[in-house]
Design an enzyme around this catalytic site. Structure first.
Site, short mmCIF file in Angstrom:
data_model
loop_
_atom_site.label_atom_id
_atom_site.label_comp_id
_atom_site.label_asym_id
_atom_site.label_seq_id
_atom_site.Cartn_x
_atom_site.Cartn_y
_atom_site.Cartn_z
N LYS A 1 0.84 -1.07 -0.02
CA LYS A 1 -0.12 0.07 0.00
C LYS A 1 0.85 1.23 -0.15
O LYS A 1 0.54 2.22 -0.67
CB LYS A 1 -0.93 -0.05 1.31
CG LYS A 1 -1.93 -0.81 1.04
CD LYS A 1 -2.80 -1.00 2.32
CE LYS A 1 -3.93 -1.71 2.28
NZ LYS A 1 -4.84 -1.64 3.62
N ASP B 1 -8.08 1.98 4.37
CA ASP B 1 -8.92 0.76 4.66
C ASP B 1 -9.57 0.12 3.43
O ASP B 1 -10.08 1.00 2.62
CB ASP B 1 -9.89 0.78 5.61
CG ASP B 1 -9.76 -0.48 6.77
OD1 ASP B 1 -8.78 -0.41 7.32
OD2 ASP B 1 -10.41 -1.24 6.66
N LYS C 1 -3.59 -2.95 -12.82
CA LYS C 1 -4.22 -2.30 -11.39
C LYS C 1 -3.29 -0.86 -11.23
O LYS C 1 -4.06 -0.16 -10.47
CB LYS C 1 -3.41 -3.34 -10.33
CG LYS C 1 -3.81 -3.10 -9.01
CD LYS C 1 -3.13 -4.20 -8.08
CE LYS C 1 -3.58 -3.83 -6.73
NZ LYS C 1 -3.27 -4.48 -5.62
P1 IMP Z 1 -6.83 -3.67 5.43
O1 IMP Z 1 -7.29 -2.70 4.63
O2 IMP Z 1 -5.44 -3.66 5.72
O3 IMP Z 1 -7.60 -4.18 6.59
O4 IMP Z 1 -6.91 -5.23 4.44
C1 IMP Z 1 -7.67 -5.40 3.39
C2 IMP Z 1 -7.36 -6.72 2.72
O5 IMP Z 1 -8.03 -6.65 1.56
C3 IMP Z 1 -6.06 -6.75 2.44
O6 IMP Z 1 -5.15 -7.34 3.40
C4 IMP Z 1 -5.90 -7.69 1.12
O7 IMP Z 1 -6.12 -9.00 1.58
C5 IMP Z 1 -7.33 -7.10 0.60
N1 IMP Z 1 -7.01 -6.35 -0.67
C6 IMP Z 1 -7.32 -4.90 -0.18
N2 IMP Z 1 -6.71 -4.22 -1.45
C7 IMP Z 1 -6.25 -5.10 -2.09
C8 IMP Z 1 -5.63 -5.16 -3.53
O8 IMP Z 1 -5.52 -3.96 -4.13
N3 IMP Z 1 -5.45 -6.21 -4.08
C9 IMP Z 1 -5.81 -7.45 -3.45
N4 IMP Z 1 -6.30 -7.60 -2.07
C10 IMP Z 1 -6.55 -6.51 -1.69
#
Ligand code: IMP
Length: 184
Positions: free
Chosen positions: A12, A65, A163
């Site tokens: 990220k 998030d 992407k």
């Molecule tokens: P958080 O926002 O860190 O709570 O996690 C969101 C989760 O969604 C991540 O750990 C990924 O598993 C999934 N995720 C969010 N954005 C992406 C992306 O761009 N590609 C693939 N998986 C994603």
């Protein structure tokens, strides 16, 4: 100006830094432990985390998030995407919707920018697509090997250029950048 990005997810940070490199905004990753509140709303989670991060770091922060919302699973895993990924991975998701015809899904991202003693600024992004029949590709992270964006044939893990140009996160980052260049 310096802004803390409160996250443990290096991918990220890279995505955010790439788009901000031509601006005067400098992102510093702060890998602080923030307990994730339970909520169906990405926005609510991000605001709660941003408040926590500002109190802890005493500087302007960005919190992001995101999650994968699958139509036929009533938007699961949604705000639980991280946890579900750690438990069953993308193969688990493929197995869950194995015999279901509707494979539509949406990636959503919310970015919250918060300065100490100010109101949060909220930026959202979404990308529609489908869950692939099988995982493909090696790039990216998380559910990238099973997500095929709308009107395309390859997963994000096979086609990272797609992407980088039009992901949910890119959309939210671009909205933040537009706002930040005139307001910060
Ligand atoms: P958080 O926002 O860190 O709570 O996690 C969101 C989760 O969604 C991540 O750990 C990924 O598993 C999934 N995720 C969010 N954005 C992406 C992306 O761009 N590609 C693939 N998986 C994603």
């Amino acid at each position: 100006m310096k802004i803390a990005f409160a996250t443990g997810n290096k991918n990220k940070v890279l995505e955010l830094k790439k788009i901000l490199e031509k601006t005067n905004i400098q992102i510093i990753q702060k890998n602080i432990e923030i307990e994730e509140p339970r909520s169906e709303s990405l926005q609510e989670i991000a605001i709660t985390k941003a408040n926590y991060a500002v109190n802890k770091l005493k500087m302007s922060v960005i919190v992001e998030d995101s999650g994968l919302f699958i139509d036929s699973l009533n938007n699961f895993p949604g705000t639980y995407s991280h946890w579900v990924y750690d438990k069953i991975g993308y193969i688990g998701i493929i197995n869950l919707i194995n015999k279901i015809k509707t494979r539509k899904a949406t990636f959503k991202a919310v970015i919250v920018y918060l300065e100490p003693n100010k109101k949060p600024q909220i930026f959202t992004g979404e990308k529609q697509g489908t869950i692939a029949l099988e995982s493909k590709g090696v790039d990216g992270f998380g559910y990238d090997p099973i997500f095929i964006p709308k009107n395309e044939t390859k997963t994000w893990a096979e086609n990272p250029n797609s992407k980088n140009q039009s992901s949910h996160r890119q959309m939210a980052i671009k909205k933040f950048t537009n706002w930040a260049t005139t307001n910060l």
